[in-house]
Scaffold this motif. Sequence first.
Motif, PDB file in Angstrom:
ATOM      1  N   ASP A 146       0.926  -1.189  -0.002  1.00 45.88           N
ATOM      2  CA  ASP A 146      -0.104   0.108   0.059  1.00 45.88           C
ATOM      3  C   ASP A 146       0.784   1.426   0.061  1.00 45.88           C
ATOM      4  O   ASP A 146       0.603   2.312  -0.677  1.00 45.88           O
ATOM      5  N   HIS A 147       1.834   1.312   0.850  1.00 46.84           N
ATOM      6  CA  HIS A 147       2.822   2.365   0.970  1.00 46.84           C
ATOM      7  C   HIS A 147       3.607   2.687  -0.461  1.00 46.84           C
ATOM      8  O   HIS A 147       3.661   3.640  -0.971  1.00 46.84           O
ATOM      9  N   ALA A 148       3.929   1.612  -1.224  1.00 49.91           N
ATOM     10  CA  ALA A 148       4.502   1.785  -2.561  1.00 49.91           C
ATOM     11  C   ALA A 148       3.523   2.267  -3.598  1.00 49.91           C
ATOM     12  O   ALA A 148       3.784   3.097  -4.399  1.00 49.91           O
ATOM     13  N   ASN A 149       2.084   1.656  -3.499  1.00 53.86           N
ATOM     14  CA  ASN A 149       1.279   2.171  -4.439  1.00 53.86           C
ATOM     15  C   ASN A 149       0.814   3.660  -4.175  1.00 53.86           C
ATOM     16  O   ASN A 149       0.296   4.249  -5.184  1.00 53.86           O
ATOM     17  N   MET A 150       1.117   4.142  -2.985  1.00 48.16           N
ATOM     18  CA  MET A 150       0.919   5.567  -2.748  1.00 48.16           C
ATOM     19  C   MET A 150       2.064   6.484  -3.267  1.00 48.16           C
ATOM     20  O   MET A 150       2.074   7.707  -2.866  1.00 48.16           O
ATOM     21  N   GLY A 151       2.881   6.068  -3.642  1.00 47.98           N
ATOM     22  CA  GLY A 151       4.265   6.519  -3.962  1.00 47.98           C
ATOM     23  C   GLY A 151       5.157   6.893  -2.873  1.00 47.98           C
ATOM     24  O   GLY A 151       5.930   7.752  -2.815  1.00 47.98           O
ATOM     25  N   GLY A 152       5.035   6.173  -1.860  1.00 46.58           N
ATOM     26  CA  GLY A 152       5.959   6.136  -0.605  1.00 46.58           C
ATOM     27  C   GLY A 152       7.437   5.751  -0.568  1.00 46.58           C
ATOM     28  O   GLY A 152       8.291   6.391  -0.018  1.00 46.58           O
ATOM     29  N   PHE A 153       7.747   5.281  -1.749  1.00 49.72           N
ATOM     30  CA  PHE A 153       9.074   4.823  -2.361  1.00 49.72           C
ATOM     31  C   PHE A 153       9.712   5.717  -3.256  1.00 49.72           C
ATOM     32  O   PHE A 153      10.464   5.231  -3.777  1.00 49.72           O
ATOM     33  N   ASP A 154       8.795   6.645  -3.546  1.00 52.86           N
ATOM     34  CA  ASP A 154       9.149   7.749  -4.880  1.00 52.86           C
ATOM     35  C   ASP A 154      10.080   8.702  -3.972  1.00 52.86           C
ATOM     36  O   ASP A 154       9.942   9.235  -3.149  1.00 52.86           O
ATOM     37  N   GLY A 155      10.992   9.305  -5.169  1.00 54.65           N
ATOM     38  CA  GLY A 155      11.540  10.308  -4.635  1.00 54.65           C
ATOM     39  C   GLY A 155      12.508  10.381  -3.188  1.00 54.65           C
ATOM     40  O   GLY A 155      13.223   9.082  -3.278  1.00 54.65           O
ATOM     41  N   ALA A 156      12.697  11.036  -2.441  1.00 57.77           N
ATOM     42  CA  ALA A 156      13.315  11.143  -1.139  1.00 57.77           C
ATOM     43  C   ALA A 156      12.433  10.244  -0.487  1.00 57.77           C
ATOM     44  O   ALA A 156      11.858  10.820   0.807  1.00 57.77           O
ATOM     45  N   PHE A 157      12.647   9.155  -0.507  1.00 53.13           N
ATOM     46  CA  PHE A 157      11.694   8.154   0.201  1.00 53.13           C
ATOM     47  C   PHE A 157      12.118   8.004   1.750  1.00 53.13           C
ATOM     48  O   PHE A 157      11.386   7.168   2.532  1.00 53.13           O
ATOM     49  N   THR A 158      13.162   8.315   2.202  1.00 52.35           N
ATOM     50  CA  THR A 158      13.906   8.108   3.247  1.00 52.35           C
ATOM     51  C   THR A 158      13.633   9.225   4.329  1.00 52.35           C
ATOM     52  O   THR A 158      14.113   9.136   5.560  1.00 52.35           O
ATOM     53  N   GLU A 159      12.896  10.446   3.973  1.00 52.26           N
ATOM     54  CA  GLU A 159      12.501  11.401   4.682  1.00 52.26           C
ATOM     55  C   GLU A 159      11.737  11.005   5.776  1.00 52.26           C
ATOM     56  O   GLU A 159      10.602   9.880   5.688  1.00 52.26           O
ATOM     57  N   SER A 160      11.688  11.503   6.912  1.00 50.22           N
ATOM     58  CA  SER A 160      10.998  11.166   8.117  1.00 50.22           C
ATOM     59  C   SER A 160       9.516  11.304   7.727  1.00 50.22           C
ATOM     60  O   SER A 160       8.471  10.632   8.290  1.00 50.22           O
ATOM     61  N   GLY A 161       8.996  12.154   6.804  1.00 50.32           N
ATOM     62  CA  GLY A 161       7.751  12.582   6.558  1.00 50.32           C
ATOM     63  C   GLY A 161       7.101  11.333   5.966  1.00 50.32           C
ATOM     64  O   GLY A 161       5.867  11.080   6.051  1.00 50.32           O
ATOM     65  N   LYS A 162       7.955  10.733   5.299  1.00 48.55           N
ATOM     66  CA  LYS A 162       7.287   9.417   4.377  1.00 48.55           C
ATOM     67  C   LYS A 162       7.399   8.046   5.248  1.00 48.55           C
ATOM     68  O   LYS A 162       6.684   7.131   5.164  1.00 48.55           O
ATOM     69  N   LEU A 163       8.415   8.094   6.088  1.00 52.35           N
ATOM     70  CA  LEU A 163       8.743   6.883   7.002  1.00 52.35           C
ATOM     71  C   LEU A 163       7.600   6.703   8.141  1.00 52.35           C
ATOM     72  O   LEU A 163       7.512   5.733   8.504  1.00 52.35           O
TER      73      LEU A 163
END
Length: 178
Positions: free
Chosen positions: A127-144
Amino acid sequence: MKRLLPLIFLVLGLAAGVGGGLLFDPSPAGEKTNAAETGSGDAASREDAVTETAGSGQDHADDATGDPDGFEYLKFNKQFVVPLLKRGEVIGLAMVGLSLEAVPGLGERFHEIEPKLRDGFLQVLFDHANMGGFDGAFTESGKLNPLRGALLEVAQNALGVDRIRSVLIVDIARQARN
């Protein structure tokens, strides 16, 4: 005598194996008992004894280690591999290594339900991947942070709210498909 020699070597080998096993026993229960009896909380009694088992053919080694705050860390044996899709095509993979911070003594239960936990965690990661969670700067705390929260919810539902303190992302990588 020729027939007794293999039997003697077998008995000696067995005795050496048992003796070595007792001598080098890594049982954390014995260490915790000794530390509790002596009342010493020295650093040597809290050393992490995590054994990496990825690719070694072992099922589960000592993957639960003590924490001075009264928690232990339960490491998943294998990383989670998540396909990254764009318009229905796999454009890469994300590899995520996870551990749980849990109350002591939960290791056996963790191993019993690991397949159920992996299934729930994979669904959250998909689900995280499908919402673009691993796109761009995926290691930012806002995404993790939202990912950690969703994984924590799955773990607490499976093992108990009062038993799991947090989900730790110990490894994360993204590999683009060439």
